[in-house]
Write a protein that holds these residues in place. Sequence first.
Motif, PDB file in Angstrom:
ATOM      1  N   THR A  72       0.839  -1.190   0.000  1.00  0.00           N
ATOM      2  CA  THR A  72       0.000   0.000   0.000  1.00  0.00           C
ATOM      3  C   THR A  72       0.880   1.247   0.000  1.00  0.00           C
ATOM      4  OG1 THR A  72      -0.123   0.335   2.398  1.00  0.00           O
ATOM      5  CG2 THR A  72      -1.588  -1.337   1.443  1.00  0.00           C
ATOM      6  N   PRO A  73       0.303   2.423  -0.236  1.00  0.00           N
ATOM      7  CA  PRO A  73       1.095   3.664  -0.143  1.00  0.00           C
ATOM      8  C   PRO A  73       1.648   3.912   1.253  1.00  0.00           C
ATOM      9  CG  PRO A  73      -0.959   4.052  -1.333  1.00  0.00           C
ATOM     10  CD  PRO A  73      -1.060   2.680  -0.750  1.00  0.00           C
ATOM     11  N   HIS A  74       1.128   3.223   2.251  1.00  0.00           N
ATOM     12  CA  HIS A  74       1.567   3.425   3.631  1.00  0.00           C
ATOM     13  C   HIS A  74       2.576   2.375   4.086  1.00  0.00           C
ATOM     14  CE1 HIS A  74      -2.041   5.855   3.326  1.00  0.00           C
ATOM     15  NE2 HIS A  74      -2.742   4.760   3.096  1.00  0.00           N
ATOM     16  N   GLY A  75       2.968   1.463   3.205  1.00  0.00           N
ATOM     17  CA  GLY A  75       3.872   0.377   3.549  1.00  0.00           C
ATOM     18  C   GLY A  75       3.211  -0.957   3.282  1.00  0.00           C
ATOM     19  N   VAL A  76       3.961  -2.028   3.543  1.00  0.00           N
ATOM     20  CA  VAL A  76       3.405  -3.368   3.404  1.00  0.00           C
ATOM     21  C   VAL A  76       2.547  -3.655   4.627  1.00  0.00           C
ATOM     22  CG1 VAL A  76       3.933  -5.823   3.270  1.00  0.00           C
ATOM     23  CG2 VAL A  76       5.314  -4.190   1.994  1.00  0.00           C
ATOM     24  N   ARG A  77       1.280  -3.941   4.391  1.00  0.00           N
ATOM     25  CA  ARG A  77       0.364  -4.208   5.500  1.00  0.00           C
ATOM     26  C   ARG A  77      -0.084  -5.662   5.476  1.00  0.00           C
ATOM     27  NH1 ARG A  77      -3.245   1.395   6.069  1.00  0.00           N
ATOM     28  NH2 ARG A  77      -1.605   2.533   7.221  1.00  0.00           N
ATOM     29  N   VAL A  78      -0.150  -6.228   6.668  1.00  0.00           N
ATOM     30  CA  VAL A  78      -0.407  -7.660   6.832  1.00  0.00           C
ATOM     31  C   VAL A  78      -1.520  -7.845   7.849  1.00  0.00           C
ATOM     32  CG1 VAL A  78       0.645  -9.905   7.327  1.00  0.00           C
ATOM     33  CG2 VAL A  78       2.064  -8.036   6.462  1.00  0.00           C
ATOM     34  N   VAL A 130       4.858  -2.973   7.777  1.00  0.00           N
ATOM     35  CA  VAL A 130       6.307  -3.020   7.603  1.00  0.00           C
ATOM     36  C   VAL A 130       6.696  -1.797   6.777  1.00  0.00           C
ATOM     37  CG1 VAL A 130       8.274  -4.382   6.838  1.00  0.00           C
ATOM     38  CG2 VAL A 130       6.203  -5.537   7.640  1.00  0.00           C
ATOM     39  N   ARG A 131       7.422  -0.888   7.391  1.00  0.00           N
ATOM     40  CA  ARG A 131       7.815   0.346   6.724  1.00  0.00           C
ATOM     41  C   ARG A 131       9.024   0.113   5.825  1.00  0.00           C
ATOM     42  NH1 ARG A 131       7.463   4.053  12.239  1.00  0.00           N
ATOM     43  NH2 ARG A 131       5.194   3.788  12.577  1.00  0.00           N
ATOM     44  N   PRO A 132       9.320   1.033   4.935  1.00  0.00           N
ATOM     45  CA  PRO A 132      10.471   0.842   4.041  1.00  0.00           C
ATOM     46  C   PRO A 132      11.794   0.646   4.764  1.00  0.00           C
ATOM     47  CG  PRO A 132       9.043   2.583   3.211  1.00  0.00           C
ATOM     48  CD  PRO A 132       8.518   2.210   4.566  1.00  0.00           C
ATOM     49  N   ASP A 133      11.951   1.210   5.977  1.00  0.00           N
ATOM     50  CA  ASP A 133      13.205   1.035   6.714  1.00  0.00           C
ATOM     51  C   ASP A 133      13.235  -0.250   7.522  1.00  0.00           C
ATOM     52  OD1 ASP A 133      11.307   1.688   8.576  1.00  0.00           O
ATOM     53  OD2 ASP A 133      12.407   3.361   9.484  1.00  0.00           O
ATOM     54  N   GLY A 134      12.203  -1.113   7.407  1.00  0.00           N
ATOM     55  CA  GLY A 134      12.181  -2.390   8.104  1.00  0.00           C
ATOM     56  C   GLY A 134      11.509  -2.355   9.458  1.00  0.00           C
ATOM     57  N   VAL A 135      11.084  -1.186   9.932  1.00  0.00           N
ATOM     58  CA  VAL A 135      10.410  -1.093  11.229  1.00  0.00           C
ATOM     59  C   VAL A 135       9.016  -1.709  11.112  1.00  0.00           C
ATOM     60  CG1 VAL A 135       9.470   0.480  12.954  1.00  0.00           C
ATOM     61  CG2 VAL A 135      11.714   0.927  11.942  1.00  0.00           C
ATOM     62  N   VAL A 136       8.675  -2.561  12.083  1.00  0.00           N
ATOM     63  CA  VAL A 136       7.399  -3.276  12.088  1.00  0.00           C
ATOM     64  C   VAL A 136       6.557  -2.758  13.246  1.00  0.00           C
ATOM     65  CG1 VAL A 136       6.247  -5.507  12.193  1.00  0.00           C
ATOM     66  CG2 VAL A 136       8.501  -5.320  11.124  1.00  0.00           C
ATOM     67  N   THR A 137       5.382  -2.235  12.936  1.00  0.00           N
ATOM     68  CA  THR A 137       4.431  -1.810  13.955  1.00  0.00           C
ATOM     69  C   THR A 137       3.198  -2.702  13.887  1.00  0.00           C
ATOM     70  OG1 THR A 137       3.482  -0.178  12.451  1.00  0.00           O
ATOM     71  CG2 THR A 137       5.237   0.566  13.922  1.00  0.00           C
ATOM     72  N   LEU A 194       7.174  -3.359  17.136  1.00  0.00           N
ATOM     73  CA  LEU A 194       7.621  -4.710  17.454  1.00  0.00           C
ATOM     74  C   LEU A 194       9.126  -4.894  17.303  1.00  0.00           C
ATOM     75  CD1 LEU A 194       4.878  -7.046  15.922  1.00  0.00           C
ATOM     76  CD2 LEU A 194       5.031  -6.039  18.208  1.00  0.00           C
ATOM     77  N   THR A 195       9.635  -4.591  16.117  1.00  0.00           N
ATOM     78  CA  THR A 195      11.038  -4.866  15.839  1.00  0.00           C
ATOM     79  C   THR A 195      11.425  -4.138  14.565  1.00  0.00           C
ATOM     80  OG1 THR A 195      12.664  -6.646  15.488  1.00  0.00           O
ATOM     81  CG2 THR A 195      10.523  -6.910  14.469  1.00  0.00           C
ATOM     82  N   ARG A 196      12.662  -4.329  14.167  1.00  0.00           N
ATOM     83  CA  ARG A 196      13.138  -3.822  12.887  1.00  0.00           C
ATOM     84  C   ARG A 196      13.786  -4.970  12.132  1.00  0.00           C
ATOM     85  NH1 ARG A 196      17.428   1.124  11.664  1.00  0.00           N
ATOM     86  NH2 ARG A 196      17.166   1.118   9.391  1.00  0.00           N
ATOM     87  N   ASN A 249      12.656  -9.900   4.641  1.00  0.00           N
ATOM     88  CA  ASN A 249      13.014  -8.573   4.174  1.00  0.00           C
ATOM     89  C   ASN A 249      14.198  -8.666   3.224  1.00  0.00           C
ATOM     90  OD1 ASN A 249      13.262  -5.825   3.862  1.00  0.00           O
ATOM     91  ND2 ASN A 249      14.273  -5.489   5.831  1.00  0.00           N
ATOM     92  N   ASP A 250      13.972  -8.342   1.961  1.00  0.00           N
ATOM     93  CA  ASP A 250      15.037  -8.350   0.959  1.00  0.00           C
ATOM     94  C   ASP A 250      15.460  -6.947   0.560  1.00  0.00           C
ATOM     95  OD1 ASP A 250      14.951 -11.094   0.938  1.00  0.00           O
ATOM     96  OD2 ASP A 250      13.590 -11.221  -0.777  1.00  0.00           O
ATOM     97  N   ARG A 251      14.966  -5.941   1.252  1.00  0.00           N
ATOM     98  CA  ARG A 251      15.353  -4.574   0.918  1.00  0.00           C
ATOM     99  C   ARG A 251      16.785  -4.312   1.365  1.00  0.00           C
ATOM    100  NH1 ARG A 251       9.911  -2.570   3.918  1.00  0.00           N
ATOM    101  NH2 ARG A 251       8.415  -2.916   2.220  1.00  0.00           N
TER     102      ARG A 251
END
Length: 398
Positions: free
Chosen positions: A162-168, A248-255, A303-305, A376-378
């Motif tokens: 999504t435009p806001h990040g990967v949402r699960v 999951v944000r582009p920098d890998g931070v997971v909320t 949660l984590t990065r 995460n493959d970024r």
Amino acid sequence: MIRTRAVRWRKRAVFALPGLWVLAVLAWELLSPRGTQALQLLAATPAIACAGTGRRQCVVLAGGCALAALVPLGTAGHIDTPARLGTCCATVAVAAAAYAVTRRRRRLVRDLERAREIAATAQRVLLRPLPPRLDGMTLAGGHLSVSEGTLVGGDLYEVLATPHGVRVVIGDVRGHGFTAIGTVAAVLGSFREAAHDEPALPGVLRRLERALQRHVGERSWAEGPAKYGGEPERSAGEEFVTILLLEVRPDGVVTALNCGHPWPYRLSGATGRRARAAAVGGDDPLPPLGLFPLPAELPVARLTRLLPGDALVLHTDGAEDARDADGAFFPLARILAEAARAPIVPAAVVERVQSALLRHTGGRLSDDIALLVLRNDRPHAADRAPHSHLARCGRAPG
């Protein structure tokens, strides 16, 4: 290979069973003392063929063999013509009845296979397969249903870019099997819209709550007034769903926002670091969705990065609650730690956990089980910095 060979031999034995029955009856007739009548047993040959193979050709062939065996043997000292005639008529009648039964059974089998194909297609549309890669992440998902013949039970999961990040989202509906599929459809349909529209996770969760309330209300009206008239009656805990929402944000931070669902595991298996599996989670989760109204403030947990090569494993409670014959719980954390080998392959992790679950339970599941793995493959932020600086300066890397 051994199991396939055993199945092949078993099919051959079933196909040959009518012939063996005819030979056994003839041997009994020839070797038994004078006056013993065994040929009447030949009338059962078509019925044996019908029960064994279900093929119309086999029934006709079995009936023909039985009739041929009724021809008087030259060495037989006793020929009871009325008995042979009665046996012949009985064989023909049984063959005709068995032929009609096999014809009807084959038609029902074709209808059942067509219905299963349609149901499988509908279920795949509902819990659609995940793409192998999505927005710089490698995905894999799997589902084990306690209800035989269903691909979807009470568990649900979806991953969207999504435009806001990967949402699960991953969740577990109260109950399992076909009765829970309607609720799964309502929650997943709402998430697929809200994940793109809502800028923050609390807005997504409130949309899911409203969708669940509408679904329960519509079903109550359909089941209540249609039968009894008047207002539908619903208990507070009649329908609920455990939900875990992740971003999951582009920098890998997971909320995350958690409504009564198990927290995920993080697999660290990048090259140069020791592979390990660790549970990640925030504070106590909210109650399952549908039990109580959501509070005014929804606590979003960090949660984590995820570093490059790290993976996140989401699961439903059926994985940790699965027991073996002695009552021991399934060691999910240990199995995940064994699977955390660099590089982590999400599809291999799902397959390994599912195989271990089936071995642990002996194939007798007590609840639906869903697994979801995201790697995460970024590239690391530090690896992207020089390229970003060059791009801002208008230069290309040389």
